[in-house]
Design a protein around this motif. Sequence first.
Motif, PDB file in Angstrom:
ATOM      1  N   SER A 117       0.823  -1.206   0.000  1.00 17.09           N
ATOM      2  CA  SER A 117       0.000   0.000   0.000  1.00 17.09           C
ATOM      3  C   SER A 117       0.860   1.259   0.000  1.00 17.09           C
ATOM      4  O   SER A 117       0.343   2.366  -0.184  1.00 17.09           O
ATOM      5  CB  SER A 117      -0.939   0.017   1.214  1.00 17.09           C
ATOM      6  OG  SER A 117      -0.215  -0.082   2.428  1.00 17.09           O
ATOM      7  N   LEU A 118       2.169   1.090   0.188  1.00 15.19           N
ATOM      8  CA  LEU A 118       3.134   2.176   0.101  1.00 15.19           C
ATOM      9  C   LEU A 118       4.265   1.747  -0.828  1.00 15.19           C
ATOM     10  O   LEU A 118       4.659   0.574  -0.817  1.00 15.19           O
ATOM     11  CB  LEU A 118       3.712   2.524   1.475  1.00 15.19           C
ATOM     12  CG  LEU A 118       2.768   3.082   2.534  1.00 15.19           C
ATOM     13  CD1 LEU A 118       3.499   3.213   3.858  1.00 15.19           C
ATOM     14  CD2 LEU A 118       2.201   4.420   2.094  1.00 15.19           C
ATOM     15  N   PRO A 119       4.825   2.658  -1.624  1.00 12.09           N
ATOM     16  CA  PRO A 119       5.949   2.284  -2.496  1.00 12.09           C
ATOM     17  C   PRO A 119       7.146   1.721  -1.731  1.00 12.09           C
ATOM     18  O   PRO A 119       7.903   0.913  -2.259  1.00 12.09           O
ATOM     19  CB  PRO A 119       6.306   3.610  -3.188  1.00 12.09           C
ATOM     20  CG  PRO A 119       5.045   4.398  -3.172  1.00 12.09           C
ATOM     21  CD  PRO A 119       4.387   4.053  -1.875  1.00 12.09           C
ATOM     22  N   SER A 120       7.293   2.117  -0.453  1.00 13.81           N
ATOM     23  CA  SER A 120       8.407   1.613   0.355  1.00 13.81           C
ATOM     24  C   SER A 120       8.242   0.149   0.727  1.00 13.81           C
ATOM     25  O   SER A 120       9.204  -0.514   1.126  1.00 13.81           O
ATOM     26  CB  SER A 120       8.527   2.446   1.637  1.00 13.81           C
ATOM     27  OG  SER A 120       7.371   2.275   2.450  1.00 13.81           O
ATOM     28  N   GLY A 121       7.018  -0.375   0.628  1.00 12.81           N
ATOM     29  CA  GLY A 121       6.763  -1.754   1.030  1.00 12.81           C
ATOM     30  C   GLY A 121       6.602  -1.935   2.526  1.00 12.81           C
ATOM     31  O   GLY A 121       6.504  -3.064   3.012  1.00 12.81           O
ATOM     32  N   ASP A 122       6.557  -0.820   3.296  1.00 15.60           N
ATOM     33  CA  ASP A 122       6.448  -0.901   4.749  1.00 15.60           C
ATOM     34  C   ASP A 122       5.022  -1.160   5.230  1.00 15.60           C
ATOM     35  O   ASP A 122       4.808  -1.418   6.413  1.00 15.60           O
ATOM     36  CB  ASP A 122       6.958   0.400   5.382  1.00 15.60           C
ATOM     37  CG  ASP A 122       8.453   0.597   5.183  1.00 15.60           C
ATOM     38  OD1 ASP A 122       9.166  -0.416   5.016  1.00 15.60           O
ATOM     39  OD2 ASP A 122       8.907   1.762   5.179  1.00 15.60           O
ATOM     40  N   ALA A 123       4.048  -1.074   4.349  1.00 16.98           N
ATOM     41  CA  ALA A 123       2.657  -1.359   4.694  1.00 16.98           C
ATOM     42  C   ALA A 123       2.016  -2.047   3.496  1.00 16.98           C
ATOM     43  O   ALA A 123       2.464  -1.882   2.363  1.00 16.98           O
ATOM     44  CB  ALA A 123       1.911  -0.082   5.061  1.00 16.98           C
ATOM     45  N   TRP A 124       0.978  -2.823   3.771  1.00 18.32           N
ATOM     46  CA  TRP A 124       0.392  -3.611   2.690  1.00 18.32           C
ATOM     47  C   TRP A 124      -1.056  -3.999   2.992  1.00 18.32           C
ATOM     48  O   TRP A 124      -1.533  -3.910   4.116  1.00 18.32           O
ATOM     49  CB  TRP A 124       1.206  -4.886   2.466  1.00 18.32           C
ATOM     50  CG  TRP A 124       1.364  -5.725   3.714  1.00 18.32           C
ATOM     51  CD1 TRP A 124       0.460  -6.594   4.252  1.00 18.32           C
ATOM     52  CD2 TRP A 124       2.508  -5.730   4.579  1.00 18.32           C
ATOM     53  NE1 TRP A 124       0.960  -7.166   5.398  1.00 18.32           N
ATOM     54  CE2 TRP A 124       2.215  -6.663   5.624  1.00 18.32           C
ATOM     55  CE3 TRP A 124       3.735  -5.070   4.572  1.00 18.32           C
ATOM     56  CZ2 TRP A 124       3.124  -6.909   6.645  1.00 18.32           C
ATOM     57  CZ3 TRP A 124       4.639  -5.326   5.597  1.00 18.32           C
ATOM     58  CH2 TRP A 124       4.326  -6.237   6.613  1.00 18.32           C
ATOM     59  N   THR A 142      -3.615  -2.188  10.785  1.00 17.34           N
ATOM     60  CA  THR A 142      -2.604  -1.154  10.965  1.00 17.34           C
ATOM     61  C   THR A 142      -2.599  -0.618  12.386  1.00 17.34           C
ATOM     62  O   THR A 142      -3.649  -0.248  12.920  1.00 17.34           O
ATOM     63  CB  THR A 142      -2.867   0.019   9.991  1.00 17.34           C
ATOM     64  OG1 THR A 142      -2.954  -0.478   8.660  1.00 17.34           O
ATOM     65  CG2 THR A 142      -1.765   1.045  10.075  1.00 17.34           C
ATOM     66  N   GLN A 143      -1.406  -0.582  12.984  1.00 13.84           N
ATOM     67  CA  GLN A 143      -1.249   0.038  14.293  1.00 13.84           C
ATOM     68  C   GLN A 143      -1.280   1.556  14.166  1.00 13.84           C
ATOM     69  O   GLN A 143      -0.846   2.111  13.159  1.00 13.84           O
ATOM     70  CB  GLN A 143       0.086  -0.366  14.917  1.00 13.84           C
ATOM     71  CG  GLN A 143       0.283  -1.850  15.118  1.00 13.84           C
ATOM     72  CD  GLN A 143       1.631  -2.165  15.721  1.00 13.84           C
ATOM     73  OE1 GLN A 143       2.007  -1.620  16.759  1.00 13.84           O
ATOM     74  NE2 GLN A 143       2.377  -3.043  15.078  1.00 13.84           N
ATOM     75  N   LEU A 144      -1.797   2.213  15.205  1.00 14.94           N
ATOM     76  CA  LEU A 144      -1.805   3.665  15.265  1.00 14.94           C
ATOM     77  C   LEU A 144      -0.956   4.134  16.448  1.00 14.94           C
ATOM     78  O   LEU A 144      -0.968   3.487  17.499  1.00 14.94           O
ATOM     79  CB  LEU A 144      -3.243   4.181  15.426  1.00 14.94           C
ATOM     80  CG  LEU A 144      -4.209   3.851  14.298  1.00 14.94           C
ATOM     81  CD1 LEU A 144      -5.615   4.340  14.669  1.00 14.94           C
ATOM     82  CD2 LEU A 144      -3.764   4.453  12.987  1.00 14.94           C
ATOM     83  N   PRO A 145      -0.198   5.219  16.302  1.00 16.17           N
ATOM     84  CA  PRO A 145      -0.115   6.094  15.118  1.00 16.17           C
ATOM     85  C   PRO A 145       1.009   5.720  14.154  1.00 16.17           C
ATOM     86  O   PRO A 145       1.245   6.437  13.197  1.00 16.17           O
ATOM     87  CB  PRO A 145       0.160   7.450  15.757  1.00 16.17           C
ATOM     88  CG  PRO A 145       1.030   7.126  16.936  1.00 16.17           C
ATOM     89  CD  PRO A 145       0.506   5.807  17.469  1.00 16.17           C
ATOM     90  N   SER A 146       1.713   4.608  14.403  1.00 21.33           N
ATOM     91  CA  SER A 146       2.910   4.289  13.620  1.00 21.33           C
ATOM     92  C   SER A 146       2.601   3.942  12.170  1.00 21.33           C
ATOM     93  O   SER A 146       3.417   4.163  11.282  1.00 21.33           O
ATOM     94  CB  SER A 146       3.663   3.128  14.276  1.00 21.33           C
ATOM     95  OG  SER A 146       2.914   1.925  14.163  1.00 21.33           O
ATOM     96  N   GLY A 147       1.402   3.349  11.914  1.00 19.85           N
ATOM     97  CA  GLY A 147       1.074   2.896  10.564  1.00 19.85           C
ATOM     98  C   GLY A 147       1.680   1.562  10.223  1.00 19.85           C
ATOM     99  O   GLY A 147       1.571   1.107   9.079  1.00 19.85           O
TER     100      GLY A 147
END
Length: 225
Positions: A117-124, A142-147
């Motif tokens: 879900s991010l180009p960095s690959g850190d979320a999906w 997804t954890q908040l607020p870290s994402g």
Amino acid sequence: MSEHRPGAGRRPIGVAAAALALYGVFLRPRVLTWGTTYDEAERGLPGDDLIPKADGSSTMATTLPAPPEEVWPWLQQMGCNRGGWYSWDRLDNGGRPSAQRIVPEWQRLEQGQHLDSLPSGDAWFTVAVLEPERTLVLRSQTQLPSGHPFDERYGPLPRAYIDSIWGFHLRPESGGRTRLIVRARAHSRPRLLTRPMDVLFWEPAHLIMQTRQFHNLRTRVSAEA
């Protein structure tokens, strides 16, 4: 010296409260059911059971000028570092243009697969339900607020989080067309913080992004046809 009138400071608050009430009664239901019929908005769809106690839900729909088997490849290649999301690329694809054609190497999709879900690959998103040419349901925890992503199967729920699904449902229409119904459902904590964000930001933002995706999918499907 200016004269201070009792109650003058409360007027902006009253106007804001009235505006929010009008939005909640008249506009918000349309935001959450954009483009749908009553039956489409109310029917159960695959993936609903993944978020059984949803705090919020929306259903939006459009008609595409191609049959489901021609729409499906565009959905199957979605994701950052793949075909993109066909919406506002500066906001959800790192500024990279979403694909304008079907790319064979992005046509492999299976349940449990991660779609960035991010180009960095850190979320999906995780492919949670997959019925080729009919249903694709993506889930994000997804954890908040870290994402940062989490998986409830491997530990307790975080104190603050969003657990959501984004489901795409294809139904054949007469004339070789497709009815695309998109349902989003979410459960989040703490509601004292997440509910205002849902109503004031995430729901309108989802409408803006989803209608843009509908438009761009329609353009691509029409060009391919």
